[in-house]
Design an enzyme around this catalytic site. Structure first.
Site, mmCIF file in Angstrom:
data_model
loop_
_atom_site.group_PDB
_atom_site.id
_atom_site.type_symbol
_atom_site.label_atom_id
_atom_site.label_comp_id
_atom_site.label_asym_id
_atom_site.label_seq_id
_atom_site.Cartn_x
_atom_site.Cartn_y
_atom_site.Cartn_z
ATOM 1 N N HIS A 281 70.916 -0.857 33.676
ATOM 2 C CA HIS A 281 70.044 0.287 33.394
ATOM 3 C C HIS A 281 68.570 -0.006 33.646
ATOM 4 O O HIS A 281 67.728 0.802 33.235
ATOM 5 C CB HIS A 281 70.194 0.729 31.938
ATOM 6 N N LYS B 89 60.471 11.172 25.499
ATOM 7 C CA LYS B 89 61.229 9.977 25.859
ATOM 8 C C LYS B 89 60.667 8.796 25.064
ATOM 9 O O LYS B 89 59.597 8.895 24.451
ATOM 10 C CB LYS B 89 61.143 9.702 27.360
ATOM 11 N N ARG B 90 61.403 7.719 25.058
ATOM 12 C CA ARG B 90 60.922 6.485 24.452
ATOM 13 C C ARG B 90 59.541 6.149 25.021
ATOM 14 O O ARG B 90 59.303 6.307 26.217
ATOM 15 C CB ARG B 90 61.917 5.362 24.765
ATOM 16 N N LYS C 173 56.886 4.475 31.530
ATOM 17 C CA LYS C 173 57.137 5.919 31.480
ATOM 18 C C LYS C 173 55.829 6.712 31.535
ATOM 19 O O LYS C 173 55.829 7.909 31.752
ATOM 20 C CB LYS C 173 57.959 6.268 30.234
ATOM 21 N N THR D 238 67.844 10.736 31.964
ATOM 22 C CA THR D 238 68.734 11.875 31.710
ATOM 23 C C THR D 238 67.963 13.036 31.097
ATOM 24 O O THR D 238 68.370 14.185 31.213
ATOM 25 C CB THR D 238 69.906 11.491 30.774
ATOM 26 N N LYS E 202 68.309 17.180 31.714
ATOM 27 C CA LYS E 202 68.427 18.197 30.671
ATOM 28 C C LYS E 202 67.351 19.265 30.820
ATOM 29 O O LYS E 202 67.624 20.467 30.704
ATOM 30 C CB LYS E 202 68.333 17.527 29.299
#
Length: 799
Positions: A356, A534-535, A540, A642, A646
């Site tokens: 991942h 998100k985390r 990110k 993901t 969504k």
């Protein structure tokens, strides 16, 4: 069991069942029942309905001698289950009516259910979606994980700073699980290994019991149910009475303290030696219990261990369960007498590994001394695996190297197939983190792009849009998501677009009402809802988002009468307790929010909102209400994502880089319906090699220079010039994730978003094309890929 053989239930029967459970399971009468009592009674009544298809699936699997999938994951972010179960059973309307007849509000009862604190982010939610799809596709499977007593921490903010407190989801009874006290396995740590007549014998220093708790996972239309089996650690000796009687009360409780510690918290802070030891014990604990359970089941069915791979497919969800490989080898060789070389080959034939990450630091490594002390027998087995690998391939890649045990290399070498989770990620896995192993084992790295379950992530959480889809293209899309392409011809219809826009606005009003009730925050549903959930991690790039927010604020203040697009910036996510930079970014976002939201010049045009304690239930509100999906990670660093799927599925166009599954989303929804910016993965690597690239990028951007100057001067920190010195130093001197280099392109792309959003009809077309193009990203499609290409399994009911 055919669908018409599954017991059906109407509202009257469900009402009677709820009332019975209220009396016999909760010990309450209706006059004195709390919302908790009603929620538990409803859950138990629906759990009763799950049992028959669950038993039937188990019988079918045994009768067919079918191969099973065993999915090992440190996380299963299952969220609330009432609505999931009601939808998949087809009893949602019956449940609503039954509770109404009993004088209760269905939504209030549903909202009383706590989120199971079993995960952190995408990894755990992916595992939950996969379980849903495995049951929907009637593929025999077990999910294996840890029954965390507290799980991931609960997040709150004090003066903008993230504070972590214990999550208390298990302070109440978990309605959906069945305790299995008869299913326990001893799990050992420490001690030493001796050799007797050529056979290795492990003499452990301490032991706990792994005790099973089963939650049935029902598939769409109740055709099949699989099992999520979670392990709780318990002491072998509940209480040391001898120590207690001599006054040594701490020693008396030591066995229970060790056990409870192991299954108490998800991802303990591993910046300390004690934290590293606990995390290694956790990973071995659930992996060892799961592998023992797999072998017990296999042998109980009369199969031979030599045929293990014909009946068992074990999938390692990232490196956390990588120790399952050596543990399986240990059981086959040490306990069942299989020759070591054959044990290694047999184990490898059963194991698949999902990678991942492209971040080398995210591939777990353990100090060799710690590993050998906690798992001495496994340390020796890994040496033997390493020797076998070198002999087979001639490769000099080592699992134990420079004083570390490398779990990424272990998982790779012990798996017959390794898969990436997006097309770009898989190619980068081959070229970067596992380039040498890819050469040693050509052809075993394949791609399985992630997916999401449409049952939860559209049909359940977004009823206005789900109803419109059914009205437009008919039923059946819930388990055949590619039917969404049937929406495309309707996007040119003005009436359809009006209904699509109305559905989105309804969801935005719902989110606004929730924020007002929970946090006393007022947001305007007519403004653009710009969402990044998100985390929190540097790659990110929540930091890029908030820097652009400051730049936009500056422009609005400079030109207050400009043609601005009102925008609400919504953030959600937690930072790991020991991740200082991520926590500093959260603090900055909250400080910027406090400043901007209080500014009368801009507060009607720009607002920043960061609700505390992001979780699955919050996502189910934020995602349907989102107008813009922020997927802005540094290209080449996000494996898949993901959340991007969504949001796009729910009609939220993406602003993003060519990273992870963004690449495939853009292909599916149309390039013209995606706001692209930023360096490519190849350009990122090239830019990093340039000396002083970040300082040059800042100096070339007047907007960014101004923003960083404001942060440095304390504009957002009440004059404190040191609060964000770490962030500023990183951006100027070692901007590994290239926030500075992508800033101007991101700002320009956001202004294109503003312009597009001002034309409501045009924006609705973009949003609808996103929904219509997302059918390929169903987790049902992903699981079919795993089943055919990795696990070699099929449903016993396949015709």
């Amino acid at each position: 069991m055919p669908r018409d053989a599954i017991p059906q239930i109407d509202a009257a029967a469900l009402k009677a069942s709820i009332s019975t459970h209220l009396k016999t399971s909760l010990g309450k009468d209706a006059a004195h029942a709390s919302t908790y009592d009603w929620r538990m009674s409803l859950s138990l009544a629906m759990r009763d309905l799950v049992v028959d298809p669950w038993f039937a699936a188990t019988r079918d699997t045994y009768e067919a001698k079918a191969k099973r999938v065993y999915y090992l994951s440190m996380e299963f972010l299952i969220g609330r289950l009432i609505e999931d179960v009601a939808i998949n059973l087809g009893v949602e309307e019956a449940a609503r009516t039954a509770l109404t007849d009993l004088g209760q509000d269905y939504q209030q009862v549903v909202a009383n259910e706590p989120d199971a604190a079993l995960g952190n982010g995408g990894l755990g939610r992916l595992a939950a979606c996969f379980l849903d799809s495995l049951s929907t596709l009637a593929i025999p499977a077990y999910g294996y994980g840890i029954r965390y007593e507290h799980g991931l921490f609960e997040q709150r903010f004090e003066n903008g700073v993230q504070i972590e407190t214990a999550e208390t989801w298990l302070s109440q009874r978990h309605a959906w699980e069945f305790e299995r006290p008869e299913v326990t396995y001893p799990i050992h740590f420490g001690g030493y290994v001796s050799e007797t007549e050529g056979k290795a014998v492990w003499h452990p220093g301490e032991s706990v019991l792994a005790s099973a708790y089963d939650t049935p996972i029902i598939g769409w239309q109740a055709q099949w149910a699989n099992t999520l089996r979670l392990w709780a650690a318990k002491p072998l000796t509940l209480f040391d009475l001898e120590s207690f009687n001599r006054g040594d009360y701490l020693a008396a409780n030591a066995p229970e303290s060790l056990a409870r510690t192991i299954s108490r918290v998800l991802y303990p802070d591993d910046t300390t030696d004690e934290g590293k030891e606990l995390r290694l014990k956790q990973e071995y604990f659930f992996s060892a219990a799961s592998v023992q359970d797999v072998l017990r089941r296999l042998l109980s069915e009369g199969h031979a261990l030599d045929d293990l791979a014909d009946h068992v497919a074990i999938q390692l969800n990232d490196t956390h369960p990588a120790i399952a490989g050596p543990e399986l080898v240990r059981l086959l060789a040490d306990i069942h007498g299989m020759p070591m070389d054959r044990a290694i080959a047999t184990a490898r034939a059963c194991l698949g590994f999902t990678n991942h990450t492209l971040l080398p630091e995210a591939l777990e490594c353990w100090p060799e001394g710690l590993f050998a002390r906690i798992l001495p027998r496994h340390h020796r087995i890994i040496e033997l695996i390493q020797d076998a690998h070198a002999k087979e391939t001639g490769s000099d890649i080592r699992i134990i190297d420079h004083g570390e045990v490398k779990m990424g290399e272990l998982a790779f070498i012990m798996a017959h197939t390794i898969n990436g989770v997006s097309a770009l990620h898989t190619e980068l896995v081959k070229e970067t983190v596992f380039a040498d192993l890819n050469t040693a084992y050509p052809g075993i790295i394949i791609n399985q792009t992630n997916g999401i379950t449409p049952r939860r992530w559209l049909y359940t959480c977004n009823k206005p849009l789900g109803d419109l889809i059914t009205e437009t293209i008919g039923d059946g899309w819930q388990d055949d998501l590619e039917r969404l392409t049937g929406l495309r011809p309707h996007i040119d219809d003005a009436g359809f677009r009006a209904q699509f826009r109305a559905a989105k606005l309804s969801n935005k009003h719902r989110l606004a009402a929730w924020l007002k009730t929970r946090d006393d925050v007022t947001i305007d549903p007519e403004a653009m809802f710009d969402v990044q959930i998100k985390r929190v991690h540097e790659y990110k790039r929540q930091l890029l988002n908030i820097l652009e927010t400051i730049a936009l604020w500056n422009d609005i203040c400079d030109t207050p009468n400009g043609d601005w697009t009102p925008r609400v910036k919504l953030f959600g996510g937690k930072a790991a307790p020991g991740y200082a930079m991520a926590k500093s970014i959260i603090h900055l976002i909250n400080d910027v929010a406090a400043t901007i939201n209080a500014d009368p010049r801009s507060r009607d045009l720009l607002q920043v909102v960061y609700p505390e304690n992001y979780n699955v239930s919050m996502a189910e509100l934020l995602i349907p209400a989102s107008d813009l999906s922020e997927q802005i990670s540094t290209a080449g660093k996000e494996a898949s994502g993901t959340g991007n799927m969504k949001l796009s599925l729910n009609g939220s166009p993406t602003i993003g880089t060519l990273d992870g599954a963004n690449v495939e989303i853009r292909e599916q929804v149309g390039h013209e319906n995606f706001f692209l910016f930023g360096l490519t993965a190849q350009e990122v690597e090239a830019r990093r090699k340039e000396h002083g690239f970040s300082r040059r990028a800042i100096e070339a951007s007047p907007r960014l220079t101004r923003v960083l100057g404001q942060i440095a001067s304390g504009v957002f920190s009440q004059g404190d010039r040191e609060r964000y010195a770490g962030i500023l130093h990183m951006l100027y001197e070692q901007d590994f994730f290239l926030v500075t280099c992508d800033f101007d392109a991101y700002f320009t792309a956001q202004r294109a978003v503003d312009q597009a959003y001002r034309n409501a009809d045009h924006w609705t077309r973009l949003a609808a094309h996103n929904t219509a193009g997302m059918g390929w990203f169903s987790s049902d499609r992903t699981i079919r890929g795993y089943a055919n290409e990795i696990w070699k399994v099929a449903s016993p009911r396949a015709t």
